[in-house]
Design a protein around this motif. Structure first.
Motif, short mmCIF file in Angstrom:
data_model
loop_
_atom_site.label_atom_id
_atom_site.label_comp_id
_atom_site.label_asym_id
_atom_site.label_seq_id
_atom_site.Cartn_x
_atom_site.Cartn_y
_atom_site.Cartn_z
N GLN A 55 8.76 21.29 70.83
CA GLN A 55 9.85 21.85 71.63
C GLN A 55 11.19 21.25 71.20
OE1 GLN A 55 8.78 21.25 75.73
NE2 GLN A 55 7.40 23.00 75.77
N ASP A 56 11.20 19.94 70.95
CA ASP A 56 12.43 19.29 70.50
C ASP A 56 12.88 19.85 69.15
OD1 ASP A 56 12.44 17.76 72.76
OD2 ASP A 56 11.72 15.93 71.78
N LEU A 57 11.93 20.07 68.25
CA LEU A 57 12.27 20.65 66.94
C LEU A 57 12.84 22.05 67.11
CD1 LEU A 57 9.42 19.57 64.52
CD2 LEU A 57 11.78 18.81 64.54
N GLY A 58 12.25 22.82 68.01
CA GLY A 58 12.75 24.17 68.27
C GLY A 58 14.16 24.13 68.81
N SER A 59 14.45 23.19 69.69
CA SER A 59 15.80 23.06 70.24
C SER A 59 16.78 22.65 69.14
CB SER A 59 15.82 22.00 71.35
OG SER A 59 15.01 22.41 72.42
N PHE A 60 16.36 21.74 68.30
CA PHE A 60 17.24 21.31 67.21
C PHE A 60 17.49 22.46 66.24
CE2 PHE A 60 17.90 19.49 62.97
CZ PHE A 60 19.08 18.81 63.22
N ALA A 61 16.47 23.26 65.96
CA ALA A 61 16.63 24.39 65.04
C ALA A 61 17.67 25.38 65.57
CB ALA A 61 15.30 25.09 64.80
N ARG A 62 17.75 25.51 66.89
CA ARG A 62 18.73 26.43 67.46
C ARG A 62 20.16 25.90 67.34
NH1 ARG A 62 14.64 26.89 71.16
NH2 ARG A 62 15.64 25.54 72.69
N VAL A 63 20.35 24.58 67.39
CA VAL A 63 21.70 24.03 67.34
C VAL A 63 22.07 23.52 65.96
CG1 VAL A 63 21.70 23.42 69.78
CG2 VAL A 63 21.01 21.72 68.10
N ALA A 64 21.14 23.38 65.05
CA ALA A 64 21.41 22.83 63.73
C ALA A 64 22.50 23.60 62.98
CB ALA A 64 20.13 22.76 62.91
N PRO A 65 22.53 24.93 63.02
CA PRO A 65 23.57 25.64 62.27
C PRO A 65 24.99 25.32 62.75
CG PRO A 65 21.80 27.14 62.85
CD PRO A 65 21.55 25.86 63.58
N ILE A 66 25.15 24.93 63.98
CA ILE A 66 26.49 24.64 64.49
C ILE A 66 26.74 23.16 64.68
CG2 ILE A 66 26.77 26.88 65.61
CD1 ILE A 66 26.05 25.50 68.26
N TYR A 67 25.80 22.34 64.27
CA TYR A 67 25.94 20.89 64.42
C TYR A 67 27.11 20.41 63.56
CZ TYR A 67 24.67 15.97 64.57
OH TYR A 67 24.68 14.61 64.76
N MET A 68 27.92 19.57 64.11
CA MET A 68 29.07 18.97 63.46
C MET A 68 30.21 19.96 63.21
SD MET A 68 28.46 15.75 63.30
CE MET A 68 29.72 15.15 62.19
N GLN A 69 30.15 21.15 63.77
CA GLN A 69 31.28 22.08 63.69
C GLN A 69 32.25 21.71 64.80
OE1 GLN A 69 31.99 24.61 61.58
NE2 GLN A 69 30.21 24.05 60.35
N PRO A 70 33.53 21.67 64.50
CA PRO A 70 34.51 21.37 65.56
C PRO A 70 34.44 22.41 66.66
CG PRO A 70 35.52 21.22 63.39
CD PRO A 70 34.15 21.81 63.20
N ALA A 71 34.54 21.98 67.87
CA ALA A 71 34.46 22.88 69.01
C ALA A 71 35.60 23.86 68.99
CB ALA A 71 34.48 22.08 70.31
N GLY A 72 35.29 25.13 69.24
CA GLY A 72 36.32 26.16 69.33
C GLY A 72 36.70 26.79 68.02
#
Length: 90
Positions: free
Chosen positions: A47-64
């Motif tokens: 489940q943690d891997l699935g959650s990470f896979a959903r946010v990985a593409p936007i990880y470290m992108q500046p907000a907004g």
């Protein structure tokens, strides 16, 4: 007298057998508990891997910032902050 000795020996052997069966049952119970814990932990990990896979593409992108531009857009617009004096930041 030998009859009593034989009965005592039989009771002793039954007690030993019961102890062996109890130890075996305890071992099986412990193994089952470990397997259930491992399965539960793996499910949580997946489940943690699935959650990470959903946010990985936007990880470290500046907000907004748009993810497609990665913050490299050239259009800049001033932000109007309604404060006393009507300050505009450019």
């Amino acid at each position: 007298m030998t009859h009593i000795d034989a009965e005592i020996q039989q009771v002793i052997e039954q007690a030993k057998l019961q102890q062996m069966q109890n130890a075996s049952a305890q071992s099986m119970y412990t193994a089952t508990q470990r397997e259930q814990l491992a399965a539960s932990m793996q499910n949580g990990f997946e489940q943690d891997l699935g959650s990470f896979a959903r946010v990985a593409p936007i990880y470290m992108q500046p907000a907004g910032w748009g993810n497609s531009s990665g913050g490299s857009g050239t259009s800049v617009s001033p932000a109007n902050i309604p404060a006393s004096g009507g300050v505009v930041i450019q």
